[in-house]
Design an enzyme around this catalytic site. Structure first.
Site, PDB file in Angstrom:
ATOM      1  N   ASP A  33       0.853  -1.191   0.000  1.00  0.00           N
ATOM      2  CA  ASP A  33       0.000   0.000   0.000  1.00  0.00           C
ATOM      3  C   ASP A  33       0.890   1.243   0.000  1.00  0.00           C
ATOM      4  OD1 ASP A  33      -1.668   2.239   0.983  1.00  0.00           O
ATOM      5  OD2 ASP A  33      -3.188   0.692   1.266  1.00  0.00           O
ATOM      6  N   ILE A  34       0.567   2.170  -0.896  1.00  0.00           N
ATOM      7  CA  ILE A  34       1.413   3.360  -1.071  1.00  0.00           C
ATOM      8  C   ILE A  34       1.242   4.360   0.082  1.00  0.00           C
ATOM      9  CG2 ILE A  34      -0.112   4.918  -2.366  1.00  0.00           C
ATOM     10  CD1 ILE A  34       2.147   5.194  -4.417  1.00  0.00           C
ATOM     11  N   ASN A  89     -12.863  -2.570   3.459  1.00  0.00           N
ATOM     12  CA  ASN A  89     -13.858  -1.509   3.480  1.00  0.00           C
ATOM     13  C   ASN A  89     -14.788  -1.727   2.293  1.00  0.00           C
ATOM     14  OD1 ASN A  89     -12.505  -0.337   5.677  1.00  0.00           O
ATOM     15  ND2 ASN A  89     -11.145   0.804   4.323  1.00  0.00           N
ATOM     16  N   GLN A  96     -14.476   2.904   1.920  1.00  0.00           N
ATOM     17  CA  GLN A  96     -13.838   2.432   0.683  1.00  0.00           C
ATOM     18  C   GLN A  96     -13.631   3.611  -0.267  1.00  0.00           C
ATOM     19  OE1 GLN A  96     -16.025  -0.535  -1.580  1.00  0.00           O
ATOM     20  NE2 GLN A  96     -14.242  -1.025  -2.849  1.00  0.00           N
ATOM     21  N   HIS A 102     -10.589  -4.842  -2.252  1.00  0.00           N
ATOM     22  CA  HIS A 102      -9.236  -5.059  -1.736  1.00  0.00           C
ATOM     23  C   HIS A 102      -9.293  -5.347  -0.247  1.00  0.00           C
ATOM     24  CE1 HIS A 102     -10.148  -0.729  -1.716  1.00  0.00           C
ATOM     25  NE2 HIS A 102      -9.433  -0.662  -0.600  1.00  0.00           N
ATOM     26  N   PHE A 103      -8.388  -6.208   0.168  1.00  0.00           N
ATOM     27  CA  PHE A 103      -8.229  -6.523   1.583  1.00  0.00           C
ATOM     28  C   PHE A 103      -6.943  -5.880   2.068  1.00  0.00           C
ATOM     29  CE2 PHE A 103     -11.441  -9.606   2.965  1.00  0.00           C
ATOM     30  CZ  PHE A 103     -12.104  -9.798   1.758  1.00  0.00           C
ATOM     31  N   HIS A 104      -7.055  -5.146   3.166  1.00  0.00           N
ATOM     32  CA  HIS A 104      -5.875  -4.556   3.800  1.00  0.00           C
ATOM     33  C   HIS A 104      -5.298  -5.559   4.793  1.00  0.00           C
ATOM     34  CE1 HIS A 104      -6.837  -0.256   2.713  1.00  0.00           C
ATOM     35  NE2 HIS A 104      -8.072  -0.726   2.700  1.00  0.00           N
TER      36      HIS A 104
HETATM   37  P1  5GP Z   1      -9.771   2.033   0.850  1.00  0.00           P
HETATM   38  O1  5GP Z   1      -9.975   3.305   1.608  1.00  0.00           O
HETATM   39  O2  5GP Z   1     -10.420   2.097  -0.507  1.00  0.00           O
HETATM   40  O3  5GP Z   1     -10.154   0.812   1.630  1.00  0.00           O
HETATM   41  O4  5GP Z   1      -8.202   1.902   0.647  1.00  0.00           O
HETATM   42  C1  5GP Z   1      -7.539   2.254  -0.521  1.00  0.00           C
HETATM   43  C2  5GP Z   1      -6.062   2.027  -0.268  1.00  0.00           C
HETATM   44  O5  5GP Z   1      -5.396   2.054  -1.511  1.00  0.00           O
HETATM   45  C3  5GP Z   1      -5.417   3.093   0.607  1.00  0.00           C
HETATM   46  O6  5GP Z   1      -4.810   2.470   1.739  1.00  0.00           O
HETATM   47  C4  5GP Z   1      -4.390   3.756  -0.307  1.00  0.00           C
HETATM   48  O7  5GP Z   1      -3.204   4.113   0.358  1.00  0.00           O
HETATM   49  C5  5GP Z   1      -4.150   2.701  -1.356  1.00  0.00           C
HETATM   50  N1  5GP Z   1      -3.810   3.225  -2.664  1.00  0.00           N
HETATM   51  C6  5GP Z   1      -4.508   4.158  -3.366  1.00  0.00           C
HETATM   52  N2  5GP Z   1      -3.911   4.399  -4.545  1.00  0.00           N
HETATM   53  C7  5GP Z   1      -2.827   3.586  -4.615  1.00  0.00           C
HETATM   54  C8  5GP Z   1      -1.816   3.378  -5.607  1.00  0.00           C
HETATM   55  O8  5GP Z   1      -1.797   3.989  -6.679  1.00  0.00           O
HETATM   56  N3  5GP Z   1      -0.867   2.453  -5.323  1.00  0.00           N
HETATM   57  C9  5GP Z   1      -0.848   1.748  -4.164  1.00  0.00           C
HETATM   58  N4  5GP Z   1       0.121   0.861  -3.992  1.00  0.00           N
HETATM   59  N5  5GP Z   1      -1.791   1.916  -3.202  1.00  0.00           N
HETATM   60  C10 5GP Z   1      -2.759   2.829  -3.423  1.00  0.00           C
END
Ligand code: 5GP
Ligand code: ZN
Length: 139
Positions: A33-34, A89, A96, A102-104
């Site tokens: 995760d970035i 999420n 989300q 996606h799973f964190h």
């Molecule tokens: P969400 O809030 O949708 O559950 O989480 C999205 C996740 O995707 C966040 O933790 C965010 O840091 C990660 N993310 C968003 N854009 C990118 C990207 O371009 N590359 C990577 N590696 N992670 C991303």
């Protein structure tokens, strides 16, 4: 393979946007995760575009989730973290931001900056059984 050309995770899955990949199969991809909530925060995604978990076929979900135990073990071993939160999420109201399932996998350590509230409630009389009946009917 159905992909959404506007989806950032589809672009990552297709290699159009670079990512730091950890494992890749025909169905699934895990990458760093970035914007980590803790060092070693990892994402696991299906390569096919599904916005939310509820619209994923069980076979696709199973193929993706079969990697979760080894991913959790690897993150735990590599970071030396004390525990892990696996978080998904589902929907904007649930936090989300990227509409591709996606799973964190988030390492947890004492003093880490990622914490969340767990405001456990209680049911009124009969409410839990009523809801359980309603949920069973939908399964
Ligand atoms: P969400 O809030 O949708 O559950 O989480 C999205 C996740 O995707 C966040 O933790 C965010 O840091 C990660 N993310 C968003 N854009 C990118 C990207 O371009 N590359 C990577 N590696 N992670 C991303
Ligand atoms: Zn997508």
């Amino acid at each position: 393979m159905s992909r959404n050309p506007d989806c950032i995770f589809c672009k990552i899955a297709a290699g159009g946007i670079p990512s730091t990949k950890l494992l890749e199969t025909e169905e699934a991809l895990a990458f760093m995760d970035i914007g980590p909530l803790a060092p070693g925060h990892v994402l696991l995604i299906p390569k096919e575009h599904y916005e939310t978990l509820d619209v994923m076929p069980a076979e696709q979900a199973a193929a993706m989730l079969s990697h979760l135990p080894s991913l959790v073990r690897a993150v735990q071993a590599a970071t030396g973290c004390e525990g892990i939160n696996v978080l998904q999420n589902n929907g904007a109201i649930a936090g989300q931001l990227v509409p591709h399932v996606h799973f964190h996998v988030i390492p947890r350590d004492p003093g880490g900056t990622f914490t969340f509230n767990w405001p456990a409630g209680a049911y009124e009389d009969g409410q839990m059984d009523t809801l359980a009946d309603a949920i069973r009917k939908e399964l």
